[in-house]
Design an enzyme around this catalytic site. Structure first.
Site, PDB file in Angstrom:
ATOM      1  N   ARG A  13      12.074   5.471   3.040  1.00  0.00           N
ATOM      2  CA  ARG A  13      12.279   6.916   2.920  1.00  0.00           C
ATOM      3  C   ARG A  13      13.087   7.459   4.096  1.00  0.00           C
ATOM      4  O   ARG A  13      13.898   8.392   3.939  1.00  0.00           O
ATOM      5  CB  ARG A  13      10.937   7.625   2.801  1.00  0.00           C
ATOM      6  CG  ARG A  13      10.257   7.381   1.456  1.00  0.00           C
ATOM      7  CD  ARG A  13       8.804   7.822   1.463  1.00  0.00           C
ATOM      8  NE  ARG A  13       8.683   9.245   1.768  1.00  0.00           N
ATOM      9  CZ  ARG A  13       7.511   9.836   2.016  1.00  0.00           C
ATOM     10  NH1 ARG A  13       6.381   9.116   2.014  1.00  0.00           N
ATOM     11  NH2 ARG A  13       7.470  11.125   2.261  1.00  0.00           N
TER      12      ARG A  13
ATOM     13  N   TYR B  78      12.999  -2.054  -3.301  1.00  0.00           N
ATOM     14  CA  TYR B  78      12.717  -0.648  -3.575  1.00  0.00           C
ATOM     15  C   TYR B  78      13.977   0.039  -4.090  1.00  0.00           C
ATOM     16  O   TYR B  78      15.105  -0.360  -3.749  1.00  0.00           O
ATOM     17  CB  TYR B  78      12.303   0.078  -2.291  1.00  0.00           C
ATOM     18  CG  TYR B  78      10.862  -0.087  -1.884  1.00  0.00           C
ATOM     19  CD1 TYR B  78       9.873   0.736  -2.410  1.00  0.00           C
ATOM     20  CD2 TYR B  78      10.494  -1.044  -0.946  1.00  0.00           C
ATOM     21  CE1 TYR B  78       8.549   0.605  -2.013  1.00  0.00           C
ATOM     22  CE2 TYR B  78       9.175  -1.185  -0.541  1.00  0.00           C
ATOM     23  CZ  TYR B  78       8.210  -0.349  -1.078  1.00  0.00           C
ATOM     24  OH  TYR B  78       6.902  -0.481  -0.682  1.00  0.00           O
TER      25      TYR B  78
ATOM     26  N   ARG C 226       0.850  -1.189   0.000  1.00  0.00           N
ATOM     27  CA  ARG C 226       0.000   0.000   0.000  1.00  0.00           C
ATOM     28  C   ARG C 226       0.890   1.245   0.000  1.00  0.00           C
ATOM     29  O   ARG C 226       1.081   1.889   1.034  1.00  0.00           O
ATOM     30  CB  ARG C 226      -0.948  -0.047   1.201  1.00  0.00           C
ATOM     31  CG  ARG C 226      -1.966  -1.168   1.075  1.00  0.00           C
ATOM     32  CD  ARG C 226      -2.728  -1.416   2.350  1.00  0.00           C
ATOM     33  NE  ARG C 226      -1.934  -2.162   3.307  1.00  0.00           N
ATOM     34  CZ  ARG C 226      -2.422  -2.685   4.426  1.00  0.00           C
ATOM     35  NH1 ARG C 226      -3.695  -2.560   4.707  1.00  0.00           N
ATOM     36  NH2 ARG C 226      -1.634  -3.327   5.253  1.00  0.00           N
TER      37      ARG C 226
ATOM     38  N   ASP D  48       2.556   4.935  -0.486  1.00  0.00           N
ATOM     39  CA  ASP D  48       2.078   6.252  -0.088  1.00  0.00           C
ATOM     40  C   ASP D  48       1.844   7.170  -1.279  1.00  0.00           C
ATOM     41  O   ASP D  48       2.269   6.883  -2.406  1.00  0.00           O
ATOM     42  CB  ASP D  48       3.107   6.926   0.833  1.00  0.00           C
ATOM     43  CG  ASP D  48       3.156   6.271   2.203  1.00  0.00           C
ATOM     44  OD1 ASP D  48       2.152   5.661   2.598  1.00  0.00           O
ATOM     45  OD2 ASP D  48       4.197   6.380   2.867  1.00  0.00           O
TER      46      ASP D  48
END
Length: 259
Positions: free
Chosen positions: A198, A111, A51, A53
């Protein structure tokens, strides 16, 4: 007879309020639901693996939905793409067992976070990189990154609002590479906490600027306090590259590791 169809989904997250349906704006999940419902004539609700952002991009998110449609599983990708906006695409589709769930299977998720490290911005890349004008020391960032590889409690590297049973995760690889002005942070693990990638990117950037030492990353892990790690890097630099399922192609992570 109902079948479960798996989709590999790519999207530019710039204009979306993330993946998951919510009342305050359009989401990737919402546009997929609408397109697949239109295609099948059914009330389709997809279930996504990650999910992501608002503003985060993906090349290989994974989702499933159930349908009684007679469309061949591998044809769903090309059938639904004309019904989707230009910034969302289904890369592939196939059939999986009825109990196959994208968040409840062993997996490796990868990622990439990209930093444009130069004085002048690049208008073409502005939606896909974090523009950092101060010089970053790549070798120091690599040393800091090595401290995060392995199984650790990443409580210091997740949002204080995360609601998970455990903040322990395993990072299999964390590479920091540079090509010209572009620095790429590539991380693979069995799951990621809310904003974890992040925050890691923001922390490594602070190390690269000389604000923190590479060794201080170990102290951040030990502290288990969000305030001890670096700032959360902007969303637009983050891309969910792929989700590899153990013994399958593709693969994802645990139900708690959602971003």
């Amino acid at each position: 007879m109902s079948r479960r169809i798996r989709l590999t989904v790519a999207y530019d997250g710039t204009d979306y309020c993330g993946w998951q349906v919510q009342p305050n704006g359009i989401t990737v999940e919402e546009v997929l639901d609408k397109a697949l419902s239109r295609l099948t004539g059914e009330d389709v609700r997809v279930v996504g693996a990650s999910r992501t952002d608002a503003g985060v991009h993906a090349r290989g998110n994974v989702a499933v939905f159930d349908t009684c449609s007679t469309i061949p599983p591998e044809r769903f990708a090309c059938a639904v793409n004309p019904l989707l906006p230009e910034d969302v695409a289904v890369v592939r589709s196939d059939e999986v067992p009825a109990d196959w769930h994208p968040r409840y299977r062993d997996s490796v998720k990868t990622y990439e976070y990209r930093i444009l490290n130069r004085k002048a911005p690049d208008p073409i890349l502005r939606k896909y990189v974090w523009h950092v004008t101060f010089p970053l020391d790549l070798e120091q960032m690599k040393k800091a990154a090595s401290c995060l590889v392995g199984e650790h409690d990443f409580r210091s590297f997740c949002s204080i609002h995360t609601g998970v049973k455990t903040t322990v995760r395993t990072v299999f690889r964390l590479d920091v590479e540079q090509t010209g002005d572009l620095i790429t942070i590539r991380i693979s693990g069995n799951g990621f906490l809310y904003n974890m990638v992040r925050i890691i990117a923001g922390t490594l950037a602070e190390v690269g600027r000389g604000f923190r030492s590479p060794e201080s990353v170990k102290e951040m892990l030990d502290a288990k306090e969000r305030t001890r790690a670096g700032a959360t890097a902007p969303a637009q630099g983050l891309i969910l590259k792929e989700i590899d399922y153990t013994g399958e192609n593709p693969r994802v992570d645990t139900p708690d590791a959602v971003r």
